[in-house]
Design a protein around this motif. Structure first.
Motif, PDB file in Angstrom:
ATOM      1  N   LYS A 191     -55.589 -24.738  55.531  1.00 27.25           N
ATOM      2  CA  LYS A 191     -56.241 -24.899  54.232  1.00 27.25           C
ATOM      3  C   LYS A 191     -57.664 -24.402  54.366  1.00 27.25           C
ATOM      4  CE  LYS A 191     -56.972 -28.024  50.374  1.00 27.25           C
ATOM      5  NZ  LYS A 191     -56.748 -29.380  49.816  1.00 27.25           N
ATOM      6  N   ASP A 192     -58.021 -23.452  53.535  1.00 31.30           N
ATOM      7  CA  ASP A 192     -59.345 -22.826  53.594  1.00 31.30           C
ATOM      8  C   ASP A 192     -59.644 -22.325  55.004  1.00 31.30           C
ATOM      9  OD1 ASP A 192     -59.757 -23.392  50.895  1.00 31.30           O
ATOM     10  OD2 ASP A 192     -60.548 -25.394  51.361  1.00 31.30           O
ATOM     11  N   LYS A 193     -58.648 -21.684  55.610  1.00 33.22           N
ATOM     12  CA  LYS A 193     -58.751 -21.040  56.923  1.00 33.22           C
ATOM     13  C   LYS A 193     -58.870 -22.024  58.087  1.00 33.22           C
ATOM     14  CE  LYS A 193     -62.203 -18.415  55.703  1.00 33.22           C
ATOM     15  NZ  LYS A 193     -63.292 -17.415  55.836  1.00 33.22           N
ATOM     16  N   LYS A 194     -58.601 -23.303  57.839  1.00 32.47           N
ATOM     17  CA  LYS A 194     -58.657 -24.284  58.906  1.00 32.47           C
ATOM     18  C   LYS A 194     -57.290 -24.952  59.069  1.00 32.47           C
ATOM     19  CE  LYS A 194     -63.563 -25.343  58.230  1.00 32.47           C
ATOM     20  NZ  LYS A 194     -64.562 -26.407  57.914  1.00 32.47           N
ATOM     21  N   LYS A 195     -56.918 -25.207  60.312  1.00 30.28           N
ATOM     22  CA  LYS A 195     -55.648 -25.868  60.581  1.00 30.28           C
ATOM     23  C   LYS A 195     -55.740 -27.324  60.137  1.00 30.28           C
ATOM     24  CE  LYS A 195     -54.509 -27.137  64.733  1.00 30.28           C
ATOM     25  NZ  LYS A 195     -54.047 -27.154  66.152  1.00 30.28           N
ATOM     26  N   VAL A 196     -54.790 -27.726  59.290  1.00 29.73           N
ATOM     27  CA  VAL A 196     -54.793 -29.111  58.811  1.00 29.73           C
ATOM     28  C   VAL A 196     -53.524 -29.863  59.208  1.00 29.73           C
ATOM     29  CG1 VAL A 196     -56.343 -28.636  56.888  1.00 29.73           C
ATOM     30  CG2 VAL A 196     -53.875 -28.383  56.551  1.00 29.73           C
ATOM     31  N   PHE A 197     -52.449 -29.122  59.569  1.00 31.01           N
ATOM     32  CA  PHE A 197     -51.207 -29.812  59.937  1.00 31.01           C
ATOM     33  C   PHE A 197     -50.339 -28.883  60.775  1.00 31.01           C
ATOM     34  CE2 PHE A 197     -46.979 -31.646  59.267  1.00 31.01           C
ATOM     35  CZ  PHE A 197     -47.241 -32.999  59.455  1.00 31.01           C
ATOM     36  N   THR A 198     -49.622 -29.475  61.746  1.00 30.39           N
ATOM     37  CA  THR A 198     -48.741 -28.698  62.610  1.00 30.39           C
ATOM     38  C   THR A 198     -47.401 -29.400  62.768  1.00 30.39           C
ATOM     39  OG1 THR A 198     -50.608 -27.811  63.878  1.00 30.39           O
ATOM     40  CG2 THR A 198     -48.440 -27.685  64.901  1.00 30.39           C
ATOM     41  N   LEU A 199     -46.326 -28.651  62.608  1.00 39.76           N
ATOM     42  CA  LEU A 199     -44.987 -29.125  62.920  1.00 39.76           C
ATOM     43  C   LEU A 199     -44.592 -28.524  64.260  1.00 39.76           C
ATOM     44  CD1 LEU A 199     -43.141 -28.618  59.500  1.00 39.76           C
ATOM     45  CD2 LEU A 199     -43.728 -30.816  60.541  1.00 39.76           C
ATOM     46  N   ASP A 200     -44.435 -29.386  65.265  1.00 36.96           N
ATOM     47  CA  ASP A 200     -43.993 -28.891  66.565  1.00 36.96           C
ATOM     48  C   ASP A 200     -42.844 -29.772  67.063  1.00 36.96           C
ATOM     49  OD1 ASP A 200     -45.341 -31.213  67.151  1.00 36.96           O
ATOM     50  OD2 ASP A 200     -46.991 -30.227  68.207  1.00 36.96           O
ATOM     51  N   SER A 201     -42.400 -29.521  68.283  1.00 36.75           N
ATOM     52  CA  SER A 201     -41.241 -30.241  68.834  1.00 36.75           C
ATOM     53  C   SER A 201     -40.068 -30.180  67.867  1.00 36.75           C
ATOM     54  CB  SER A 201     -41.612 -31.699  69.142  1.00 36.75           C
ATOM     55  OG  SER A 201     -42.678 -31.770  70.061  1.00 36.75           O
ATOM     56  N   LEU A 202     -39.875 -29.002  67.284  1.00 31.58           N
ATOM     57  CA  LEU A 202     -38.799 -28.813  66.312  1.00 31.58           C
ATOM     58  C   LEU A 202     -37.450 -28.738  67.013  1.00 31.58           C
ATOM     59  CD1 LEU A 202     -40.575 -26.112  64.116  1.00 31.58           C
ATOM     60  CD2 LEU A 202     -40.358 -28.546  63.610  1.00 31.58           C
ATOM     61  N   ASP A 203     -36.410 -29.186  66.319  1.00 28.58           N
ATOM     62  CA  ASP A 203     -35.066 -29.101  66.877  1.00 28.58           C
ATOM     63  C   ASP A 203     -34.355 -27.822  66.431  1.00 28.58           C
ATOM     64  OD1 ASP A 203     -34.748 -29.694  64.229  1.00 28.58           O
ATOM     65  OD2 ASP A 203     -33.414 -31.417  64.537  1.00 28.58           O
ATOM     66  N   LEU A 221     -54.055 -22.711  50.495  1.00 29.15           N
ATOM     67  CA  LEU A 221     -53.009 -23.072  51.447  1.00 29.15           C
ATOM     68  C   LEU A 221     -52.353 -21.843  52.046  1.00 29.15           C
ATOM     69  CD1 LEU A 221     -51.323 -25.993  49.465  1.00 29.15           C
ATOM     70  CD2 LEU A 221     -52.815 -26.201  51.465  1.00 29.15           C
ATOM     71  N   THR A 222     -52.120 -21.888  53.331  1.00 25.47           N
ATOM     72  CA  THR A 222     -51.436 -20.803  54.034  1.00 25.47           C
ATOM     73  C   THR A 222     -50.455 -21.410  55.026  1.00 25.47           C
ATOM     74  OG1 THR A 222     -53.410 -19.410  53.882  1.00 25.47           O
ATOM     75  CG2 THR A 222     -51.712 -18.740  55.449  1.00 25.47           C
ATOM     76  N   LEU A 223     -49.228 -20.918  54.983  1.00 22.86           N
ATOM     77  CA  LEU A 223     -48.190 -21.342  55.920  1.00 22.86           C
ATOM     78  C   LEU A 223     -48.001 -20.252  56.966  1.00 22.86           C
ATOM     79  CD1 LEU A 223     -45.951 -23.622  56.306  1.00 22.86           C
ATOM     80  CD2 LEU A 223     -44.396 -21.944  55.276  1.00 22.86           C
ATOM     81  N   VAL A 224     -48.109 -20.627  58.242  1.00 22.75           N
ATOM     82  CA  VAL A 224     -47.907 -19.690  59.341  1.00 22.75           C
ATOM     83  C   VAL A 224     -46.717 -20.164  60.163  1.00 22.75           C
ATOM     84  CG1 VAL A 224     -48.930 -18.537  61.327  1.00 22.75           C
ATOM     85  CG2 VAL A 224     -50.383 -19.225  59.415  1.00 22.75           C
ATOM     86  N   VAL A 225     -45.685 -19.336  60.237  1.00 22.86           N
ATOM     87  CA  VAL A 225     -44.505 -19.652  61.036  1.00 22.86           C
ATOM     88  C   VAL A 225     -44.612 -18.925  62.368  1.00 22.86           C
ATOM     89  CG1 VAL A 225     -41.994 -19.498  61.182  1.00 22.86           C
ATOM     90  CG2 VAL A 225     -43.096 -20.012  58.993  1.00 22.86           C
ATOM     91  N   CYS A 226     -44.561 -19.681  63.461  1.00 20.94           N
ATOM     92  CA  CYS A 226     -44.670 -19.112  64.806  1.00 20.94           C
ATOM     93  C   CYS A 226     -43.345 -19.288  65.550  1.00 20.94           C
ATOM     94  CB  CYS A 226     -45.807 -19.784  65.572  1.00 20.94           C
ATOM     95  SG  CYS A 226     -47.400 -19.670  64.726  1.00 20.94           S
ATOM     96  N   ILE A 227     -43.347 -18.903  66.812  1.00 20.10           N
ATOM     97  CA  ILE A 227     -42.109 -18.947  67.581  1.00 20.10           C
ATOM     98  C   ILE A 227     -41.530 -20.357  67.656  1.00 20.10           C
ATOM     99  CG2 ILE A 227     -41.208 -18.748  69.935  1.00 20.10           C
ATOM    100  CD1 ILE A 227     -42.683 -16.181  70.248  1.00 20.10           C
ATOM    101  N   ASP A 228     -42.349 -21.359  67.922  1.00 14.67           N
ATOM    102  CA  ASP A 228     -41.813 -22.706  68.096  1.00 14.67           C
ATOM    103  C   ASP A 228     -42.572 -23.774  67.315  1.00 14.67           C
ATOM    104  OD1 ASP A 228     -44.116 -22.619  69.502  1.00 14.67           O
ATOM    105  OD2 ASP A 228     -43.287 -23.256  71.428  1.00 14.67           O
ATOM    106  N   LEU A 229     -43.352 -23.362  66.337  1.00 11.96           N
ATOM    107  CA  LEU A 229     -44.058 -24.337  65.512  1.00 11.96           C
ATOM    108  C   LEU A 229     -44.404 -23.747  64.153  1.00 11.96           C
ATOM    109  CD1 LEU A 229     -47.778 -24.746  66.606  1.00 11.96           C
ATOM    110  CD2 LEU A 229     -46.335 -22.943  67.488  1.00 11.96           C
TER     111      LEU A 229
END
Length: 590
Positions: A417-429, A404-412
């Motif tokens: 998991k295993d170098k593949k995107k499995v979930f995204t949090l966007d449209s954050l308040d 597992l790897t958590l990547v925090v970006c500017i707006d998401l």
């Protein structure tokens, strides 16, 4: 509690294409000098892993030169200031400071008695000065040039002579003291990059951007010969350095070669081929004791091998730009330091030597390995490239067991998991700033610009908002769970370190104060009893979790630069990185 600076992984020289790099020669033969940013690096020539740095210039340093006595070093910067400082004390106490002219200083030379010095460069009204080292009183003038002076040298034996090479394509010859201009040599057809007397003072060499190296009589200035016939190199020559016995010299050129010359016959004895890439251009060289050293445009320091001219004996690599993050990986009982810099380079360091320099694009096939040691936002770019994702600028990376790897970006916020995107949090308040993964892989914490820390439970391949936010005192700047998962450390721009206890439902255990500017990095010691923080105040604090009054302050850990990142090797060994392009190792005693 006490600390000791144990080791410095020094920066490489800061290089500029088409600009010569001057290496300072130690008259005692132990060290050599070069500059990077606002620092002067003093490096042991036999064991270059031993280094010291001088950090007292307020402006970018361009050149440094030992006094022939070996007791002092003179260094000049882009503002025209010259600082003369002690080499015998660890503190490098300032002896004198002068400003011979306003403008970038390009070269410094001393007379053999260490009493007079010549300084040249890009002055507005004049391009050089000669003065007494202990009073600043003038002992002549540097005339004969109409443009900036690139190089200067003083004859190491009496009667003294002074030579200087300029952008006006001439070499000026002066006698003294007091030094007075006598005549110019006009054999070069392009910029003169370097002028150097032989150690016995009988001859001097001039090197130019036209590829010529000219040998002249040291006393009269008369031309003796041209090395190599018409041209010494197929590209511009940026530096020359004589052998200790004055019989030979080496030259560094933009044609990506270094040549060893017989000064009496004017012929090349050996040609060292340094590569085919533009970064293999050679912009500096030094012959000291039995060592032949050259500097590549990449900043690499090459120890040349006369028996094998196509492969250096060793190549010293490292960072030449600001280091933004550092981490430690342990394998088979051995600790390895990984550091990443502004120019996209990743260094692999050990405590005994510098193992190598890798560029991010060269490490894409090693992504999984690198992620396991958790590099920071620069490695987020590496992860993203490997996963063929398109993300807005990553700010932070945190890892947990199970790939597992958590990547925090500017707006998401992205979960890999295993170098593949499995979930995204966007449209954050809220605006996410940093993140941390619980070592058990159960929870992800995300700190925001609003001063709150959101908790998300990791359920399979998704993140579930727990509906709870922890309160910091300002914009969250860094976070880390303790290695045993018992505590969460949160730092913010209000200079507060806050510890939450997970067993008490994230109750506030304590607040720690001490920094005078925003805290930018936090790291737990392996024993989970101590915590290190660094701030833009150039300080590092070591906190004791069980006793908020028990703390250790390391002031000016990287003088004039804030400490960008921290990592623990063991309970008593801390490494730090900074904008000075150096990585330092500290020993901590409790």
């Amino acid at each position: 509690m006490s600390y000791e600076s144990k080791h410095v992984f020094a920066s490489l020289p800061q290089m500029e294409r088409g600009v010569a790099k001057v290496l300072g020669r130690d008259p005692k033969g132990n060290n050599f000098l070069y500059t990077n940013g606002k620092t002067v690096v003093i490096r042991n020539i036999d064991n270059p892993s031993i280094a010291d740095i001088y950090t007292e210039h307020a402006q970018q340093v361009t050149v440094a030169s030992y006094a022939p006595s070996g007791f002092y070093i003179a260094s000049g910067d882009v503002s025209g200031k010259v600082r003369i400082w002690d080499t015998t004390q660890k503190e490098h106490l300032l002896k004198y400071e002068y400003q011979p002219f306003s403008g970038k200083i390009r070269d410094i030379a001393w007379t053999e008695d260490s009493k007079r010095m010549a300084v040249v460069g890009e002055g507005r009204e004049k391009f050089g000065a000669v003065f007494l080292w202990d009073s600043g009183s003038s002992v002549g003038e540097l005339g004969g040039h109409s443009k900036a002076i690139n190089s200067v040298d003083l004859k190491p034996t009496r009667p003294y002579r002074l030579i200087s090479g300029s952008d006006d394509m001439t070499v000026a010859f002066s006698e003294g003291p007091p030094f007075k201009f006598k005549f110019t040599l006009k054999d070069h057809t392009r910029f003169v990059n370097c002028v150097r007397f032989s150690p016995d003072g009988n001859r001097f060499a001039t090197a130019g951007a036209d590829g010529l190296i000219i040998i002249c009589d040291g006393k009269t200035g008369e031309k003796v010969c041209v090395l190599g016939g018409e041209k010494a190199h197929n590209g511009g020559v940026y530096a020359v350095s004589w052998s200790p016995d004055s019989s030979q010299l080496i030259s560094a050129s933009g044609d990506k070669t270094v040549k060893l010359w017989d000064a009496s016959t004017g012929t090349a004895v050996t040609t060292f081929n340094m590569g085919n890439d533009v970064m293999d251009q050679q912009l500096g060289c030094l012959w000291q004791k039995d060592h032949l050293i050259s500097i590549s445009l990449s900043g690499n320091i090459n120890y040349l091998d006369r028996n094998n001219p196509d492969k250096p004996l060793r190549v010293i690599k490292g960072h030449s730009k600001s280091v933004h993050c550092v981490t430690v990986h342990k394998s088979d009982g051995r600790a390895t330091i990984y550091s990443a810099s502004h120019d996209g380079h990743i260094n692999i360091l050990s405590f005994t030597h510098l193992q190598g320099l890798l560029i991010i694009r060269q490490m894409l096939d090693q992504c999984c390995y690198v992620v396991t040691v958790s590099m920071c936002f620069l490695l987020a770019l590496l992860i993203v490239s490997e996963a063929t994702l398109v993300l807005v600028h990553p700010k932070c990376v945190s890892i947990a067991p199970g790939g597992l790897t958590l990547v925090v970006c500017i707006d998401l916020v992205v979960l890999l998991k295993d170098k593949k995107k499995v979930f995204t949090l966007d449209s954050l308040d809220y605006e996410p700033e940093t993140g941390a993964m619980h070592p058990g892989g159960t929870t992800a914490a995300v700190g925001g610009a609003d001063g709150k820390v959101r908790l998300y439970s990791i359920q399979g391949n998704s993140l579930k908002d727990e509906g709870r936010a922890l309160e910091a005192t300002g914009r969250v700047t860094a976070m880390a769970f303790s290695n045993d998962g018992a505590h969460l450390a949160v730092t913010d721009e209000k200079k507060v370190l806050r510890i939450f206890t997970l067993a008490d439902n994230y109750a506030i255990k304590d607040d720690f104060y001490g920094h005078h500017a925003k805290i930018v990095s936090v790291a737990w010691s392996p024993d989970n009893e101590h915590l290190a923080t660094s701030g833009m105040d150039m300080m590092v604090y070591i906190w004791t979790i069980s006793d908020s009054d028990k703390r250790l302050k390391i002031p000016d850990a990287h003088r004039l630069h804030h400490v960008t990142s921290l990592a623990w090797v063991d309970d008593h060994t801390l490494v730090t990185s900074s904008y000075d392009a150096c990585v330092k190792q500290w020993t901590i005693q409790y």
